[in-house]
Design a protein around this motif. Structure first.
Motif, PDB file in Angstrom:
ATOM      1  N   ASP A  19      -5.337   7.307  -9.912  1.00  0.00           N
ATOM      2  CA  ASP A  19      -4.825   5.957 -10.164  1.00  0.00           C
ATOM      3  C   ASP A  19      -3.472   5.991 -10.862  1.00  0.00           C
ATOM      4  OD1 ASP A  19      -7.155   5.116  -9.016  1.00  0.00           O
ATOM      5  OD2 ASP A  19      -8.110   4.452 -10.881  1.00  0.00           O
ATOM      6  N   ARG A  20      -3.274   6.942 -11.753  1.00  0.00           N
ATOM      7  CA  ARG A  20      -1.972   7.047 -12.423  1.00  0.00           C
ATOM      8  C   ARG A  20      -0.886   7.416 -11.424  1.00  0.00           C
ATOM      9  NH1 ARG A  20       0.705   7.697 -17.102  1.00  0.00           N
ATOM     10  NH2 ARG A  20       2.440   9.179 -17.126  1.00  0.00           N
ATOM     11  N   ALA A  21      -1.174   8.387 -10.572  1.00  0.00           N
ATOM     12  CA  ALA A  21      -0.167   8.810  -9.591  1.00  0.00           C
ATOM     13  C   ALA A  21       0.211   7.660  -8.662  1.00  0.00           C
ATOM     14  CB  ALA A  21      -0.691   9.996  -8.792  1.00  0.00           C
ATOM     15  N   ILE A  22      -0.774   6.933  -8.179  1.00  0.00           N
ATOM     16  CA  ILE A  22      -0.509   5.801  -7.278  1.00  0.00           C
ATOM     17  C   ILE A  22       0.355   4.757  -7.983  1.00  0.00           C
ATOM     18  CG2 ILE A  22      -1.573   3.859  -6.068  1.00  0.00           C
ATOM     19  CD1 ILE A  22      -3.995   5.729  -5.564  1.00  0.00           C
ATOM     20  N   ALA A  23       0.000   4.430  -9.221  1.00  0.00           N
ATOM     21  CA  ALA A  23       0.736   3.399  -9.963  1.00  0.00           C
ATOM     22  C   ALA A  23       2.187   3.806 -10.203  1.00  0.00           C
ATOM     23  CB  ALA A  23       0.038   3.112 -11.293  1.00  0.00           C
ATOM     24  N   THR A  24       2.417   5.065 -10.553  1.00  0.00           N
ATOM     25  CA  THR A  24       3.791   5.487 -10.839  1.00  0.00           C
ATOM     26  C   THR A  24       4.627   5.573  -9.567  1.00  0.00           C
ATOM     27  OG1 THR A  24       3.111   7.815 -10.789  1.00  0.00           O
ATOM     28  CG2 THR A  24       3.154   6.732 -12.943  1.00  0.00           C
ATOM     29  N   VAL A  25       4.018   5.981  -8.464  1.00  0.00           N
ATOM     30  CA  VAL A  25       4.756   5.994  -7.198  1.00  0.00           C
ATOM     31  C   VAL A  25       5.145   4.575  -6.810  1.00  0.00           C
ATOM     32  CG1 VAL A  25       4.551   6.407  -4.716  1.00  0.00           C
ATOM     33  CG2 VAL A  25       3.807   8.161  -6.331  1.00  0.00           C
TER      34      VAL A  25
ATOM     35  N   ARG B  41     -10.011  -0.359  -2.359  1.00  0.00           N
ATOM     36  CA  ARG B  41      -9.417  -1.451  -3.134  1.00  0.00           C
ATOM     37  C   ARG B  41      -8.204  -2.048  -2.439  1.00  0.00           C
ATOM     38  NH1 ARG B  41      -9.744   2.322  -7.476  1.00  0.00           N
ATOM     39  NH2 ARG B  41      -7.471   2.538  -7.383  1.00  0.00           N
ATOM     40  N   GLY B  42      -7.701  -1.359  -1.436  1.00  0.00           N
ATOM     41  CA  GLY B  42      -6.500  -1.834  -0.752  1.00  0.00           C
ATOM     42  C   GLY B  42      -5.210  -1.347  -1.364  1.00  0.00           C
ATOM     43  N   ASP B  43      -5.294  -0.338  -2.259  1.00  0.00           N
ATOM     44  CA  ASP B  43      -4.097   0.159  -2.930  1.00  0.00           C
ATOM     45  C   ASP B  43      -3.307   1.145  -2.072  1.00  0.00           C
ATOM     46  OD1 ASP B  43      -4.815  -1.321  -5.116  1.00  0.00           O
ATOM     47  OD2 ASP B  43      -5.685   0.365  -6.230  1.00  0.00           O
ATOM     48  N   ILE B  44      -3.989   1.851  -1.170  1.00  0.00           N
ATOM     49  CA  ILE B  44      -3.322   2.908  -0.411  1.00  0.00           C
ATOM     50  C   ILE B  44      -3.772   2.915   1.048  1.00  0.00           C
ATOM     51  CG2 ILE B  44      -3.170   4.380  -2.459  1.00  0.00           C
ATOM     52  CD1 ILE B  44      -5.462   6.085  -1.296  1.00  0.00           C
ATOM     53  N   GLU B  45      -2.961   3.558   1.873  1.00  0.00           N
ATOM     54  CA  GLU B  45      -3.369   3.996   3.199  1.00  0.00           C
ATOM     55  C   GLU B  45      -3.568   5.500   3.099  1.00  0.00           C
ATOM     56  OE1 GLU B  45      -0.543   2.846   6.145  1.00  0.00           O
ATOM     57  OE2 GLU B  45      -0.661   0.708   5.644  1.00  0.00           O
ATOM     58  N   TYR B  46      -4.731   5.980   3.505  1.00  0.00           N
ATOM     59  CA  TYR B  46      -5.120   7.354   3.210  1.00  0.00           C
ATOM     60  C   TYR B  46      -5.464   8.123   4.478  1.00  0.00           C
ATOM     61  CZ  TYR B  46      -8.130  11.119   1.310  1.00  0.00           C
ATOM     62  OH  TYR B  46      -8.719  12.325   0.995  1.00  0.00           O
TER      63      TYR B  46
ATOM     64  N   LYS C   5       0.824  -1.200   0.000  1.00  0.00           N
ATOM     65  CA  LYS C   5       0.000   0.000   0.000  1.00  0.00           C
ATOM     66  C   LYS C   5       0.865   1.260   0.000  1.00  0.00           C
ATOM     67  CE  LYS C   5      -3.881  -2.124   2.458  1.00  0.00           C
ATOM     68  NZ  LYS C   5      -4.809  -2.000   3.616  1.00  0.00           N
ATOM     69  N   VAL C   6       0.506   2.202  -0.855  1.00  0.00           N
ATOM     70  CA  VAL C   6       1.178   3.492  -0.889  1.00  0.00           C
ATOM     71  C   VAL C   6       0.543   4.378   0.186  1.00  0.00           C
ATOM     72  CG1 VAL C   6       1.623   5.559  -2.275  1.00  0.00           C
ATOM     73  CG2 VAL C   6       1.691   3.297  -3.342  1.00  0.00           C
ATOM     74  N   LYS C   7       1.374   5.100   0.915  1.00  0.00           N
ATOM     75  CA  LYS C   7       0.882   5.989   1.966  1.00  0.00           C
ATOM     76  C   LYS C   7       0.572   7.354   1.343  1.00  0.00           C
ATOM     77  CE  LYS C   7       3.540   3.585   5.530  1.00  0.00           C
ATOM     78  NZ  LYS C   7       2.344   2.878   6.044  1.00  0.00           N
ATOM     79  N   VAL C   8      -0.696   7.725   1.396  1.00  0.00           N
ATOM     80  CA  VAL C   8      -1.183   8.913   0.699  1.00  0.00           C
ATOM     81  C   VAL C   8      -1.841   9.863   1.692  1.00  0.00           C
ATOM     82  CG1 VAL C   8      -2.712   9.787  -1.121  1.00  0.00           C
ATOM     83  CG2 VAL C   8      -1.598   7.553  -1.383  1.00  0.00           C
TER      84      VAL C   8
END
Length: 339
Positions: A267-273, A67-72, A38-41
């Motif tokens: 979604d693009r920013a999360i994926a590239t990070v 979706r479980g992609d990030i911690e927000y 998970k990306v920390k956002v």
């Protein structure tokens, strides 16, 4: 997560998770790839998350969280004078990706980004990206705004449309100008009454401005700010929504809305990070209709109430936009009343 009744500092302290010093400034040209799942956002907002513009960023980030992609985590109603401090606190607290809007704190925000080159910043801004880590975005939803203008131009009987905006900045101006162009396409006789309330979130003030326009003959209101549709509902005139679809709250008032979808940008920013390929860029194009970043809301309760020939024209124009055969003019100049 919402904490009512707390000041910004208290909310931020509660929401910020200290995860090391990943965001501390170091000399590097590229951001690292992050191995964890998970990306920390973090989100930093100068208004409440209910405000329509900010709500689109928040909604997209909440979807990524679900979706479980990030911690927000986020802070809302952050004063411009406190914005730099909050940015630094999140960066030093280990947030890898920070979203926000820096229209009133541009210089300070860019200085923070320089101090934390390993943190990715994606900020609402009227200016260009800044290498290596400061990306910009904007609500380039002039295409559906044009389409709602076509509908408004056909629905007015008085040929007077009222328009209430927050501030006459490019982000607002381009939408209002596109709306006006769309209205004039189907109704060359239409006139506009334009006003700005000098606030991003003051529904009572916007409502009063709308009342004044309705008193002067406007029978369709462009609701760039909250409060306008309330006035339209009370006076039994029509309204056009902006950024979000408020027809469920105003089923007999809001005819159509130009919708903004921040999901493609988020979604693009999360994926590239996550991939370690993040770089400073302009996310504006991801708000275009062909990218899925904007759309025209369904007519819903006004299905069958908008003339069939107008609906056909709008659908044809929308397809031309999506096919690249029609370009909506981007006019960032301040719109003027034509009454």
């Amino acid at each position: 997560m919402r904490l009512r009744g707390f000041n910004t500092a208290a909310r931020l302290m509660r929401r910020t998770v200290l995860c090391g010093l990943a965001g501390m400034a170091v000399a590097a040209a590229a951001l690292p790839a992050w191995a964890q799942s998970k990306v920390k956002v973090a989100g930093i907002y100068t208004v409440p998350i209910e405000q329509q513009w900010v709500s689109r960023i928040h909604t997209a980030l909440k979807a990524a969280e679900a979706r479980g992609d990030i911690e927000y985590v986020w802070a809302e109603s952050v004063a411009n004078t406190d914005y730099e401090r909050v940015m630094r606190q999140y960066a030093e607290g280990g947030q890898q990706l920070i979203f926000g809007e820096v229209f009133g704190v541009e210089r300070a925000a860019r200085a923070v980004a320089k101090d934390y080159p390993k943190t990715a910043f994606v900020m609402g801004s009227s200016f260009k990206p800044q290498e290596p880590n400061f990306s910009v975005f904007d609500n380039y939803i002039q295409e559906p705004a044009y389409l709602t203008g076509m509908i408004a131009g056909a629905m007015t009987k008085s040929n007077v449309i009222g328009m209430v905006g927050g501030y006459p900045i490019p982000e607002v101006n381009r939408l209002m100008n596109a709306f006006m162009d769309g209205a004039k396409e189907v109704n060359p006789n239409v006139k506009f009454s334009v006003s700005f309330i000098g606030s991003w979130f003051d529904p009572p003030k916007a409502k009063e401005a709308a009342f004044a326009m309705i008193d002067r003959g406007a029978d369709v209101m462009y609701a760039e700010r909250f409060g306008v549709s309330d006035a339209a509902k009370e006076r039994k005139v029509l309204a056009i929504g902006n950024v979000i679809n408020t027809q469920p709250q105003y089923p007999e008032t809001v005819v159509a809305s130009a919708l903004w979808h921040m999901e493609p940008s988020v979604d693009r920013a999360i994926a590239t990070v996550k991939a370690g390929s993040y770089k400073a860029e302009d996310y504006g194009p991801y708000s275009h209709m062909k990218a899925g970043g904007s759309s025209l809301a369904p007519l819903g309760t006004f299905e069958g109430k908008v003339p069939a020939d107008v609906v056909a024209k709008v659908k044809a124009r929308e397809q031309e936009i999506r096919d690249g055969k029609f370009t909506v003019k981007v006019n960032d100049g301040e719109p003027k009343s034509t009454m």
